[in-house]
Design a protein around this motif. Structure first.
Motif, PDB file in Angstrom:
ATOM      1  N   ILE A   2      -8.309 -52.090  33.116  1.00 40.04           N
ATOM      2  CA  ILE A   2      -8.868 -53.443  33.136  1.00 40.04           C
ATOM      3  C   ILE A   2      -7.677 -54.386  33.234  1.00 40.04           C
ATOM      4  CG2 ILE A   2     -10.188 -55.153  31.819  1.00 40.04           C
ATOM      5  CD1 ILE A   2     -11.558 -52.762  30.389  1.00 40.04           C
ATOM      6  N   ASN A   3      -7.662 -55.216  34.281  1.00 45.78           N
ATOM      7  CA  ASN A   3      -6.501 -56.074  34.520  1.00 45.78           C
ATOM      8  C   ASN A   3      -6.366 -57.209  33.513  1.00 45.78           C
ATOM      9  OD1 ASN A   3      -5.656 -54.558  36.736  1.00 45.78           O
ATOM     10  ND2 ASN A   3      -6.954 -55.724  38.132  1.00 45.78           N
ATOM     11  N   ASP A   4      -7.468 -57.793  33.116  1.00 42.57           N
ATOM     12  CA  ASP A   4      -7.429 -58.946  32.223  1.00 42.57           C
ATOM     13  C   ASP A   4      -7.153 -58.516  30.784  1.00 42.57           C
ATOM     14  OD1 ASP A   4      -8.140 -61.939  31.863  1.00 42.57           O
ATOM     15  OD2 ASP A   4      -9.363 -60.910  30.351  1.00 42.57           O
ATOM     16  N   ARG A   5      -6.117 -59.083  30.198  1.00 38.13           N
ATOM     17  CA  ARG A   5      -5.684 -58.710  28.848  1.00 38.13           C
ATOM     18  C   ARG A   5      -6.779 -58.949  27.801  1.00 38.13           C
ATOM     19  NH1 ARG A   5       0.050 -60.552  26.297  1.00 38.13           N
ATOM     20  NH2 ARG A   5      -0.159 -59.386  24.370  1.00 38.13           N
ATOM     21  N   GLN A   6      -7.458 -60.078  27.892  1.00 39.26           N
ATOM     22  CA  GLN A   6      -8.519 -60.401  26.936  1.00 39.26           C
ATOM     23  C   GLN A   6      -9.679 -59.406  27.052  1.00 39.26           C
ATOM     24  OE1 GLN A   6      -9.800 -64.469  27.225  1.00 39.26           O
ATOM     25  NE2 GLN A   6     -10.743 -64.433  25.215  1.00 39.26           N
ATOM     26  N   GLN A   7      -9.997 -59.031  28.288  1.00 38.41           N
ATOM     27  CA  GLN A   7     -11.067 -58.058  28.479  1.00 38.41           C
ATOM     28  C   GLN A   7     -10.665 -56.667  27.972  1.00 38.41           C
ATOM     29  OE1 GLN A   7     -13.104 -57.906  32.188  1.00 38.41           O
ATOM     30  NE2 GLN A   7     -13.801 -60.008  31.999  1.00 38.41           N
ATOM     31  N   ARG A   8      -9.389 -56.334  28.091  1.00 44.36           N
ATOM     32  CA  ARG A   8      -8.909 -55.056  27.531  1.00 44.36           C
ATOM     33  C   ARG A   8      -9.114 -55.052  26.017  1.00 44.36           C
ATOM     34  NH1 ARG A   8      -4.647 -55.412  31.102  1.00 44.36           N
ATOM     35  NH2 ARG A   8      -3.193 -56.119  29.506  1.00 44.36           N
ATOM     36  N   ALA A   9      -8.811 -56.172  25.380  1.00 44.22           N
ATOM     37  CA  ALA A   9      -9.001 -56.278  23.929  1.00 44.22           C
ATOM     38  C   ALA A   9     -10.483 -56.115  23.578  1.00 44.22           C
ATOM     39  CB  ALA A   9      -8.468 -57.612  23.413  1.00 44.22           C
ATOM     40  N   MET A  10     -11.362 -56.700  24.372  1.00 44.58           N
ATOM     41  CA  MET A  10     -12.804 -56.564  24.150  1.00 44.58           C
ATOM     42  C   MET A  10     -13.243 -55.112  24.325  1.00 44.58           C
ATOM     43  SD  MET A  10     -14.195 -59.995  26.084  1.00 44.58           S
ATOM     44  CE  MET A  10     -15.870 -59.410  26.178  1.00 44.58           C
ATOM     45  N   ALA A  11     -12.640 -54.417  25.291  1.00 47.48           N
ATOM     46  CA  ALA A  11     -13.000 -53.022  25.561  1.00 47.48           C
ATOM     47  C   ALA A  11     -12.639 -52.117  24.382  1.00 47.48           C
ATOM     48  CB  ALA A  11     -12.306 -52.534  26.831  1.00 47.48           C
ATOM     49  N   ILE A  12     -11.571 -52.455  23.678  1.00 47.09           N
ATOM     50  CA  ILE A  12     -11.145 -51.668  22.526  1.00 47.09           C
ATOM     51  C   ILE A  12     -11.947 -52.077  21.295  1.00 47.09           C
ATOM     52  CG2 ILE A  12      -9.208 -51.211  20.964  1.00 47.09           C
ATOM     53  CD1 ILE A  12      -7.409 -51.631  23.541  1.00 47.09           C
ATOM     54  N   GLY A  13     -12.109 -53.379  21.095  1.00 42.51           N
ATOM     55  CA  GLY A  13     -12.853 -53.890  19.948  1.00 42.51           C
ATOM     56  C   GLY A  13     -11.977 -53.994  18.721  1.00 42.51           C
ATOM     57  N   LYS A  14     -12.360 -54.873  17.819  1.00 42.38           N
ATOM     58  CA  LYS A  14     -11.609 -55.062  16.581  1.00 42.38           C
ATOM     59  C   LYS A  14     -11.561 -53.742  15.812  1.00 42.38           C
ATOM     60  CE  LYS A  14     -11.166 -58.529  13.027  1.00 42.38           C
ATOM     61  NZ  LYS A  14     -11.669 -59.823  12.599  1.00 42.38           N
ATOM     62  N   GLU A  15     -10.354 -53.356  15.425  1.00 45.70           N
ATOM     63  CA  GLU A  15     -10.125 -52.085  14.727  1.00 45.70           C
ATOM     64  C   GLU A  15     -10.600 -50.884  15.547  1.00 45.70           C
ATOM     65  OE1 GLU A  15     -11.909 -52.602  10.883  1.00 45.70           O
ATOM     66  OE2 GLU A  15     -10.564 -54.264  10.389  1.00 45.70           O
ATOM     67  N   GLY A  16     -10.697 -51.051  16.881  1.00 46.64           N
ATOM     68  CA  GLY A  16     -11.045 -49.942  17.767  1.00 46.64           C
ATOM     69  C   GLY A  16     -12.498 -49.521  17.752  1.00 46.64           C
ATOM     70  N   TRP A  17     -13.388 -50.358  17.202  1.00 50.80           N
ATOM     71  CA  TRP A  17     -14.784 -49.939  17.056  1.00 50.80           C
ATOM     72  C   TRP A  17     -15.440 -49.607  18.392  1.00 50.80           C
ATOM     73  CZ3 TRP A  17     -18.935 -52.083  19.410  1.00 50.80           C
ATOM     74  CH2 TRP A  17     -18.813 -53.387  19.889  1.00 50.80           C
ATOM     75  N   ARG A  18     -15.132 -50.388  19.430  1.00 47.95           N
ATOM     76  CA  ARG A  18     -15.872 -50.200  20.682  1.00 47.95           C
ATOM     77  C   ARG A  18     -15.442 -48.935  21.414  1.00 47.95           C
ATOM     78  NH1 ARG A  18     -17.364 -54.822  25.126  1.00 47.95           N
ATOM     79  NH2 ARG A  18     -19.148 -53.695  25.952  1.00 47.95           N
ATOM     80  N   ILE A  19     -14.128 -48.699  21.504  1.00 45.85           N
ATOM     81  CA  ILE A  19     -13.661 -47.479  22.165  1.00 45.85           C
ATOM     82  C   ILE A  19     -14.073 -46.256  21.342  1.00 45.85           C
ATOM     83  CG2 ILE A  19     -11.318 -47.529  21.178  1.00 45.85           C
ATOM     84  CD1 ILE A  19     -12.097 -46.497  24.792  1.00 45.85           C
ATOM     85  N   ASN A  20     -14.110 -46.388  20.012  1.00 48.56           N
ATOM     86  CA  ASN A  20     -14.541 -45.270  19.169  1.00 48.56           C
ATOM     87  C   ASN A  20     -16.005 -44.923  19.404  1.00 48.56           C
ATOM     88  OD1 ASN A  20     -11.991 -45.094  18.058  1.00 48.56           O
ATOM     89  ND2 ASN A  20     -12.507 -46.276  16.234  1.00 48.56           N
ATOM     90  N   LEU A  21     -16.855 -45.938  19.538  1.00 48.64           N
ATOM     91  CA  LEU A  21     -18.273 -45.712  19.809  1.00 48.64           C
ATOM     92  C   LEU A  21     -18.447 -45.043  21.175  1.00 48.64           C
ATOM     93  CD1 LEU A  21     -20.786 -46.328  18.095  1.00 48.64           C
ATOM     94  CD2 LEU A  21     -21.015 -48.487  19.305  1.00 48.64           C
ATOM     95  N   LEU A  22     -17.720 -45.529  22.167  1.00 48.08           N
ATOM     96  CA  LEU A  22     -17.760 -44.921  23.504  1.00 48.08           C
ATOM     97  C   LEU A  22     -17.328 -43.459  23.422  1.00 48.08           C
ATOM     98  CD1 LEU A  22     -18.004 -44.979  26.609  1.00 48.08           C
ATOM     99  CD2 LEU A  22     -15.654 -45.824  26.670  1.00 48.08           C
ATOM    100  N   ASN A  23     -16.257 -43.187  22.699  1.00 49.23           N
ATOM    101  CA  ASN A  23     -15.747 -41.820  22.619  1.00 49.23           C
ATOM    102  C   ASN A  23     -16.695 -40.877  21.886  1.00 49.23           C
ATOM    103  OD1 ASN A  23     -13.390 -41.566  24.207  1.00 49.23           O
ATOM    104  ND2 ASN A  23     -12.297 -42.849  22.739  1.00 49.23           N
ATOM    105  N   ARG A  24     -17.401 -41.376  20.889  1.00 49.65           N
ATOM    106  CA  ARG A  24     -18.413 -40.534  20.224  1.00 49.65           C
ATOM    107  C   ARG A  24     -19.473 -40.095  21.228  1.00 49.65           C
ATOM    108  NH1 ARG A  24     -20.828 -43.335  15.058  1.00 49.65           N
ATOM    109  NH2 ARG A  24     -22.245 -41.575  15.208  1.00 49.65           N
ATOM    110  N   ALA A  25     -19.944 -41.059  22.035  1.00 49.40           N
ATOM    111  CA  ALA A  25     -20.967 -40.748  23.034  1.00 49.40           C
ATOM    112  C   ALA A  25     -20.409 -39.822  24.123  1.00 49.40           C
ATOM    113  CB  ALA A  25     -21.508 -42.034  23.650  1.00 49.40           C
ATOM    114  N   LEU A  26     -19.210 -40.114  24.627  1.00 45.34           N
ATOM    115  CA  LEU A  26     -18.612 -39.280  25.678  1.00 45.34           C
ATOM    116  C   LEU A  26     -18.416 -37.845  25.207  1.00 45.34           C
ATOM    117  CD1 LEU A  26     -15.916 -41.622  27.263  1.00 45.34           C
ATOM    118  CD2 LEU A  26     -17.921 -40.660  28.421  1.00 45.34           C
ATOM    119  N   LYS A  27     -17.967 -37.673  23.971  1.00 45.58           N
ATOM    120  CA  LYS A  27     -17.721 -36.333  23.441  1.00 45.58           C
ATOM    121  C   LYS A  27     -19.018 -35.532  23.397  1.00 45.58           C
ATOM    122  CE  LYS A  27     -15.633 -33.987  19.428  1.00 45.58           C
ATOM    123  NZ  LYS A  27     -15.325 -32.822  20.168  1.00 45.58           N
ATOM    124  N   GLU A  28     -20.077 -36.158  22.870  1.00 47.27           N
ATOM    125  CA  GLU A  28     -21.343 -35.441  22.731  1.00 47.27           C
ATOM    126  C   GLU A  28     -22.042 -35.211  24.078  1.00 47.27           C
ATOM    127  OE1 GLU A  28     -25.603 -36.386  20.836  1.00 47.27           O
ATOM    128  OE2 GLU A  28     -23.949 -36.416  19.389  1.00 47.27           O
TER     129      GLU A  28
END
Length: 136
Positions: A93-119
């Motif tokens: 993701i080129n936009d820095r602010q959007q990258r931060a949104m993709a990760i989420g505060k304390e990584g919540w968003r990428i963690n949720l995505l990874n739980r779903a991807l793993k299963e």
């Protein structure tokens, strides 16, 4: 069947393929062809579910291709590229602010995505961080 699935069915009229609850938010995975139906006009169903379940609600479409699932999960962000490396997907993701949104505060968003991807796909994802920004 649990209360979360019952609430989802009552409000949307359909069944989720899976859901992931982290205590503050719930990601529902639904048939990719009908994501709009589940979200509802103007996000109506998401708002009703959020009120009923007292959590933030996210809905992503299930597709055979994990790349399509990742794009559905991040549908409001401008993804420039997704690169597959083995069982890992690098989301660019080129936009820095959007990258931060993709990760989420304390990584919540990428963690949720990874739980779903793993299963669902036995895979994982990470947000690509350009080198020049890592050195701050």
């Amino acid at each position: 069947m649990d209360d979360i699935v019952l609430a989802f069915e009552a409000i949307t009229g359909g069944k989720p393929i899976a859901y992931y609850d982290d205590g503050k938010r719930i990601l529902f995975v639904v048939d990719g062809k009908n994501v709009g139906k589940y979200i509802g006009k103007g996000g109506k169903n998401v708002k009703l579910l959020s009120t009923a379940l007292k959590r933030d609600i996210y809905i992503a479409g299930y597709y055979e291709d994990p790349v399509q699932f990742i794009k559905s999960f991040y549908r409001e962000l401008d993804i420039s590229e997704i690169v597959k490396e083995g069982n890992k997907y690098i989301v660019k993701i080129n936009d820095r602010q959007q990258r931060a949104m993709a990760i989420g505060k304390e990584g919540w968003r990428i963690n949720l995505l990874n739980r779903a991807l793993k299963e669902l796909y036995n895979a994982s994802a990470e947000i690509f961080q350009p080198k020049e920004e890592n050195q701050q």
